[in-house]
Write a protein that holds these residues in place. Structure first.
Motif, short mmCIF file in Angstrom:
data_model
loop_
_atom_site.label_atom_id
_atom_site.label_comp_id
_atom_site.label_asym_id
_atom_site.label_seq_id
_atom_site.Cartn_x
_atom_site.Cartn_y
_atom_site.Cartn_z
N ALA A 157 48.57 -56.05 18.37
CA ALA A 157 49.46 -57.23 18.33
C ALA A 157 50.74 -56.95 19.11
CB ALA A 157 49.80 -57.57 16.89
N ASN A 158 51.26 -57.99 19.75
CA ASN A 158 52.52 -57.85 20.46
C ASN A 158 53.66 -57.67 19.46
OD1 ASN A 158 51.42 -58.16 23.01
ND2 ASN A 158 51.59 -60.37 22.93
N PRO A 159 54.59 -56.77 19.75
CA PRO A 159 55.72 -56.59 18.83
C PRO A 159 56.67 -57.79 18.87
CG PRO A 159 55.94 -55.13 20.74
CD PRO A 159 54.62 -55.83 20.87
N ILE A 160 57.33 -58.03 17.77
CA ILE A 160 58.36 -59.05 17.65
C ILE A 160 59.70 -58.33 17.77
CG2 ILE A 160 59.42 -60.76 16.11
CD1 ILE A 160 56.62 -61.54 17.05
N SER B 202 49.65 -50.79 18.02
CA SER B 202 49.05 -52.01 17.48
C SER B 202 48.50 -52.86 18.63
CB SER B 202 50.09 -52.82 16.71
OG SER B 202 49.55 -54.05 16.29
N GLN C 174 56.56 -52.51 10.24
CA GLN C 174 55.45 -53.46 10.24
C GLN C 174 55.06 -53.77 8.80
OE1 GLN C 174 52.13 -52.89 13.02
NE2 GLN C 174 50.74 -53.10 11.29
N ALA D 232 50.31 -64.87 11.20
CA ALA D 232 50.80 -65.19 12.55
C ALA D 232 50.94 -66.69 12.78
CB ALA D 232 49.88 -64.57 13.59
N SER E 154 52.05 -57.39 12.83
CA SER E 154 52.72 -57.23 14.14
C SER E 154 53.88 -56.25 13.98
CB SER E 154 53.27 -58.56 14.65
OG SER E 154 52.24 -59.44 14.95
#
Length: 195
Positions: free
Chosen positions: A23-26, A21, A95, A126, A58
């Motif tokens: 997007a940065n992972p949480i 992805s 996700q 987000a 994310s």
């Protein structure tokens, strides 16, 4: 041929496999307790009980353990189920692709409060996730060692709530404490052998 397809397919479904992805992972650390779920957001410094909020689109990188008995983290609509065991960390990548409310539950019988061991997953945009983090940081108690000891006491049908801050490295402390022998049990076992 069939063996090769099965091998490749099973590795594609590895729960630890990182989700590609932009997007940065949480990161979320999960502890199964009697009979509730603790979600620690180490990068945000907050925690929740029976409520998991994640940003849509994310990847979420879960690290999971148990405070005691073996349990099973399951979010059916997000496609994830994995066991939690005391003194051991397991990993799961999920996700949410759509905004929504998803149910989560324990899929492993763990005693009297098992039927109420449920949580809600709120998948939000987000911007809403960032607002939720800010709001959570401004309310609720601190989750420190004493707060965790109080939370770890068995209780069922716990309404969701949050912690505004979490003691650093609490999750690893929970892991380490599960691997330490309980001196009360050792003393009790020794006294039973001498009788």
């Amino acid at each position: 041929m069939v063996g090769g397809v099965a091998w490749v397919g099973s590795h594609e479904l590895d729960p630890r496999k990182t989700i590609a992805s932009a997007a940065n992972p949480i990161r979320v650390q999960v502890v199964s307790l009697d009979w509730k779920w603790l979600f620690i957001y180490p990068d945000q410094g907050i925690a929740t009980v029976n409520q998991l909020t994640i940003p849509v689109g994310s990847p979420v990188s879960f690290e999971l353990t148990s405070s005691g008995v073996m349990n099973s983290f399951f979010a059916p609509q997000l496609g994830g189920q994995i066991y939690t065991m005391a003194g051991m960390a397991t990993h799961l990548q999920l996700q949410a692709d759509h905004v929504g409310t998803y149910r989560g539950l324990s899929a492993q019988y763990s005693g009297a409060g098992f039927a109420d061991m449920r949580f809600t997953v709120e998948a939000v945009p987000a911007e809403s996730f960032a607002q939720w983090v800010d709001a959570t940081r401004s309310a609720g108690p601190l989750l420190d060692a004493q707060g965790y000891a109080d939370l770890a006491k068995p209780s069922a049908a716990v309404a969701p709530f949050s912690y505004r801050a979490v003691s650093p490295d609490l999750f690893n402390g929970i892991l380490r404490s599960a691997m330490q022998p309980d001196p009360r049990r050792l003393t009790h076992a020794a006294s039973e052998r001498t009788e």
